[in-house]
Write a protein that holds these residues in place. Sequence first.
Motif, PDB file in Angstrom:
ATOM      1  N   ALA A 163       0.774  -1.123   0.081  1.00 40.40           N
ATOM      2  CA  ALA A 163       0.035  -0.027  -0.110  1.00 40.40           C
ATOM      3  C   ALA A 163       0.674   1.104   0.019  1.00 40.40           C
ATOM      4  CB  ALA A 163      -0.783  -0.089   1.174  1.00 40.40           C
ATOM      5  N   ASN A 164       1.853   1.229   0.699  1.00 43.04           N
ATOM      6  CA  ASN A 164       2.915   2.333   0.815  1.00 43.04           C
ATOM      7  C   ASN A 164       3.548   2.661  -0.448  1.00 43.04           C
ATOM      8  OD1 ASN A 164       2.334   2.833   3.393  1.00 43.04           O
ATOM      9  ND2 ASN A 164       3.978   1.700   4.053  1.00 43.04           N
ATOM     10  N   THR A 165       3.593   1.648  -1.474  1.00 44.75           N
ATOM     11  CA  THR A 165       3.960   1.988  -2.867  1.00 44.75           C
ATOM     12  C   THR A 165       3.254   2.519  -3.826  1.00 44.75           C
ATOM     13  OG1 THR A 165       3.478  -0.278  -3.686  1.00 44.75           O
ATOM     14  CG2 THR A 165       5.612  -0.062  -2.487  1.00 44.75           C
ATOM     15  N   GLY A 166       1.909   2.490  -3.305  1.00 44.84           N
ATOM     16  CA  GLY A 166       0.741   2.917  -4.177  1.00 44.84           C
ATOM     17  C   GLY A 166       0.138   1.756  -4.983  1.00 44.84           C
ATOM     18  N   ALA A 167       0.741   0.608  -4.964  1.00 46.30           N
ATOM     19  CA  ALA A 167       0.020  -0.515  -5.664  1.00 46.30           C
ATOM     20  C   ALA A 167      -1.404  -0.804  -4.779  1.00 46.30           C
ATOM     21  CB  ALA A 167       1.026  -1.796  -5.296  1.00 46.30           C
ATOM     22  N   LYS A 168      -2.276  -1.366  -5.661  1.00 45.05           N
ATOM     23  CA  LYS A 168      -3.445  -1.807  -4.979  1.00 45.05           C
ATOM     24  C   LYS A 168      -3.601  -3.103  -4.769  1.00 45.05           C
ATOM     25  CE  LYS A 168      -8.603  -1.693  -6.016  1.00 45.05           C
ATOM     26  NZ  LYS A 168      -9.765  -1.286  -7.268  1.00 45.05           N
ATOM     27  N   VAL A 169      -3.809  -3.446  -3.660  1.00 46.56           N
ATOM     28  CA  VAL A 169      -3.770  -4.718  -3.107  1.00 46.56           C
ATOM     29  C   VAL A 169      -4.946  -5.280  -2.503  1.00 46.56           C
ATOM     30  CG1 VAL A 169      -2.605  -6.505  -1.587  1.00 46.56           C
ATOM     31  CG2 VAL A 169      -1.098  -4.667  -2.673  1.00 46.56           C
ATOM     32  N   LEU A 170      -5.443  -6.301  -3.008  1.00 49.35           N
ATOM     33  CA  LEU A 170      -6.642  -6.972  -2.100  1.00 49.35           C
ATOM     34  C   LEU A 170      -6.110  -8.280  -1.501  1.00 49.35           C
ATOM     35  CD1 LEU A 170     -10.018  -7.046  -1.713  1.00 49.35           C
ATOM     36  CD2 LEU A 170      -9.926  -8.533  -3.791  1.00 49.35           C
ATOM     37  N   THR A 171      -6.070  -8.270  -0.172  1.00 49.43           N
ATOM     38  CA  THR A 171      -5.584  -9.253   0.674  1.00 49.43           C
ATOM     39  C   THR A 171      -6.628  -9.796   1.392  1.00 49.43           C
ATOM     40  OG1 THR A 171      -3.531  -8.252   0.941  1.00 49.43           O
ATOM     41  CG2 THR A 171      -4.132  -9.879   2.509  1.00 49.43           C
ATOM     42  N   CYS A 172      -6.941 -11.176   0.830  1.00 45.70           N
ATOM     43  CA  CYS A 172      -8.010 -11.926   1.279  1.00 45.70           C
ATOM     44  C   CYS A 172      -7.809 -13.037   2.228  1.00 45.70           C
ATOM     45  CB  CYS A 172      -8.933 -12.678   0.142  1.00 45.70           C
ATOM     46  SG  CYS A 172      -9.821 -11.484  -1.026  1.00 45.70           S
ATOM     47  N   SER A 173      -8.129 -13.055   3.403  1.00 42.96           N
ATOM     48  CA  SER A 173      -7.863 -14.223   4.412  1.00 42.96           C
ATOM     49  C   SER A 173      -9.598 -14.539   4.984  1.00 42.96           C
ATOM     50  CB  SER A 173      -7.031 -13.857   5.237  1.00 42.96           C
ATOM     51  OG  SER A 173      -7.496 -12.679   6.111  1.00 42.96           O
ATOM     52  N   PRO A 174      -9.390 -15.731   5.621  1.00 44.28           N
ATOM     53  CA  PRO A 174     -10.633 -15.998   6.331  1.00 44.28           C
ATOM     54  C   PRO A 174     -10.800 -15.176   7.685  1.00 44.28           C
ATOM     55  CG  PRO A 174      -9.133 -18.104   6.125  1.00 44.28           C
ATOM     56  CD  PRO A 174      -8.493 -17.043   5.864  1.00 44.28           C
ATOM     57  N   PHE A 175     -12.121 -15.081   7.855  1.00 45.06           N
ATOM     58  CA  PHE A 175     -12.391 -14.106   8.886  1.00 45.06           C
ATOM     59  C   PHE A 175     -12.899 -15.120  10.161  1.00 45.06           C
ATOM     60  CE2 PHE A 175     -16.272 -11.613  11.010  1.00 45.06           C
ATOM     61  CZ  PHE A 175     -15.485 -10.685  11.562  1.00 45.06           C
ATOM     62  N   TYR A 176     -11.720 -15.005  10.882  1.00 46.07           N
ATOM     63  CA  TYR A 176     -11.729 -16.017  12.171  1.00 46.07           C
ATOM     64  C   TYR A 176     -12.155 -14.958  13.385  1.00 46.07           C
ATOM     65  CZ  TYR A 176      -8.416 -18.792   9.471  1.00 46.07           C
ATOM     66  OH  TYR A 176      -8.083 -19.603   8.459  1.00 46.07           O
ATOM     67  N   LYS A 177     -13.548 -15.191  13.547  1.00 46.69           N
ATOM     68  CA  LYS A 177     -13.838 -14.113  14.805  1.00 46.69           C
ATOM     69  C   LYS A 177     -13.279 -14.528  15.974  1.00 46.69           C
ATOM     70  CE  LYS A 177     -18.657 -14.077  12.891  1.00 46.69           C
ATOM     71  NZ  LYS A 177     -20.026 -14.294  12.874  1.00 46.69           N
ATOM     72  N   SER A 178     -12.502 -15.672  16.143  1.00 48.80           N
ATOM     73  CA  SER A 178     -12.049 -16.074  17.532  1.00 48.80           C
ATOM     74  C   SER A 178     -10.448 -15.550  17.606  1.00 48.80           C
ATOM     75  CB  SER A 178     -11.964 -17.460  17.699  1.00 48.80           C
ATOM     76  OG  SER A 178     -11.135 -18.116  16.797  1.00 48.80           O
ATOM     77  N   GLN A 179     -10.015 -14.918  16.305  1.00 52.80           N
ATOM     78  CA  GLN A 179      -8.519 -14.441  16.270  1.00 52.80           C
ATOM     79  C   GLN A 179      -8.606 -12.893  16.181  1.00 52.80           C
ATOM     80  OE1 GLN A 179      -6.067 -16.575  16.673  1.00 52.80           O
ATOM     81  NE2 GLN A 179      -7.225 -18.378  16.638  1.00 52.80           N
ATOM     82  N   LEU A 180      -9.435 -12.390  15.528  1.00 51.12           N
ATOM     83  CA  LEU A 180      -9.515 -11.000  15.221  1.00 51.12           C
ATOM     84  C   LEU A 180      -9.594 -10.083  16.518  1.00 51.12           C
ATOM     85  CD1 LEU A 180     -11.158 -10.995  11.583  1.00 51.12           C
ATOM     86  CD2 LEU A 180      -8.721 -10.330  12.108  1.00 51.12           C
ATOM     87  N   SER A 181      -8.702  -8.906  16.605  1.00 47.53           N
ATOM     88  CA  SER A 181      -8.928  -8.024  17.606  1.00 47.53           C
ATOM     89  C   SER A 181     -10.156  -7.231  16.917  1.00 47.53           C
ATOM     90  CB  SER A 181      -8.000  -7.234  17.915  1.00 47.53           C
ATOM     91  OG  SER A 181      -7.281  -6.591  16.829  1.00 47.53           O
TER      92      SER A 181
END
Length: 476
Positions: free
Chosen positions: A31-49
């Motif tokens: 993102a800091n370089t200006g590239a557009k990135v779509l980072t997809c990972s599972p939605f782990y409700k037990s892990q995410l803050s």
Amino acid sequence: MEILVVSPEAGRWTTPSPLATAVSRMTEAFANTGAKVLTCSPFYKSQLSDVQDYQCIYTGVERLMGKTFEVWKSPKDPLNTYIYNEEYFGRPEIYGPPHDVPYGDNHLRFAFLSSASLAYTIAINMNCTAILAHEWGGALVGALAHNTYRDEFGMIPFFFAIHNITYDFHVQSGEIEAIGLPREDYNMDGYEFWGKVSLLKAGICYSHKVLFPSPGYRDAMLNTNLAGGLSGFLNHNAEKLIGVQFGVSYQTWDFNQNKLPIREAKLNARHDLEKQLETQFNGNLVLYVHLDEESGNTSETLATILSEITKLRVFLIVGISPEHPEWAYYQDVSNQYPSTMRLQPLEGMGLKNIEILRNTLAGSDMLFAANLNEPSCSIILKAMAAGTVPLTGRNVGIASLLTDHNEEKAPYANAFLVDDANAPHQILRRIKDTMSVYHDQSDMWNKVVHNAYDGFHYEWDKTVSKYLLILGELSL
């Protein structure tokens, strides 16, 4: 560039894993370089803050299994996109219960992740120019992009990042069609592995380039038996393999936030560490040894020469978890030598443990890192961010980027290296060389510390800049 990134772990976790941390740091650097990135990972409700801040922004159906998926986002976490399906990701663990067999349907769960990520990319009309997947959990996106989703992604180059070759998931051959693999590639030169499907091999098979976390690790995959039975396959695909050194976050690991002269900052950190350990270093060289699951044979090498080290002007600190099988041994030795040895208890990857490790590295003079299995050797980068000089082998992943201290290169040196990190006598001799510089040539030692701290910054932006060059070459 517009890049789709698929990973089984990423984002703002309460207790970040090494993989989630690395992928998230890469996403920030992209993102800091200006590239557009779509980072997809599972939605782990037990892990995410701050999970209460996330909301579903899209619902769709992926093509491979015809299952519904949800996309979740949070304004506090704008760079990460999460895929959710209650059946597959509404579980308490990521891959399976700790210290138990993994979930038997992991191949379906992460094939679904790859398929849903591609489907969402289409839904938002993203002009994807490259696809990057991480580890076996993202491996199937390459095959799906050039099979199930070939109309949209058949011409898009696929890059596969392997963080650690020892992690794989094997599937019965009857599941080939269920996870979107072409059956004609089920052979030794494809994704077959001892009569089963290797998801890791599938990722390599359909990739344009395979990215390893350090140049040395890439070489080790081709020239040693570390490759988990894949040496022949990797050598067959050697032209695909590239070693790109992973960085570290200096915002996290640089202890000197007040930007004091490094010598002054190190002295302050040394005094703080003495207080924390309730001891005095008495002018000795402080040698830190980090023993975790990726320290390889470092413990064995240390144990072989430990009695000799206790006779030197060295204060030894062993960072180790109380759950480590050798905790009792090192505790017993430290009880025998209370004036020159301490244990630093380590627990997990939480913020408190990061603070403990950073402060310990900052207060130490040298890192003993003999036989690391850690592919990116991040402990060495973390040490150098603390002005702590590494002692390691020339065969360790990052060693090709370091400058060994010798008569010719002394003004530029930032490390002490040995030819064979499996040879304890070489390590011991190099410790004695270090002591000669530390105790008798203080100006030279300060120069080495300066070179390690100020002269060697390897942040994630360096990693990503090299990634962009590699991705760009095949995306034109």
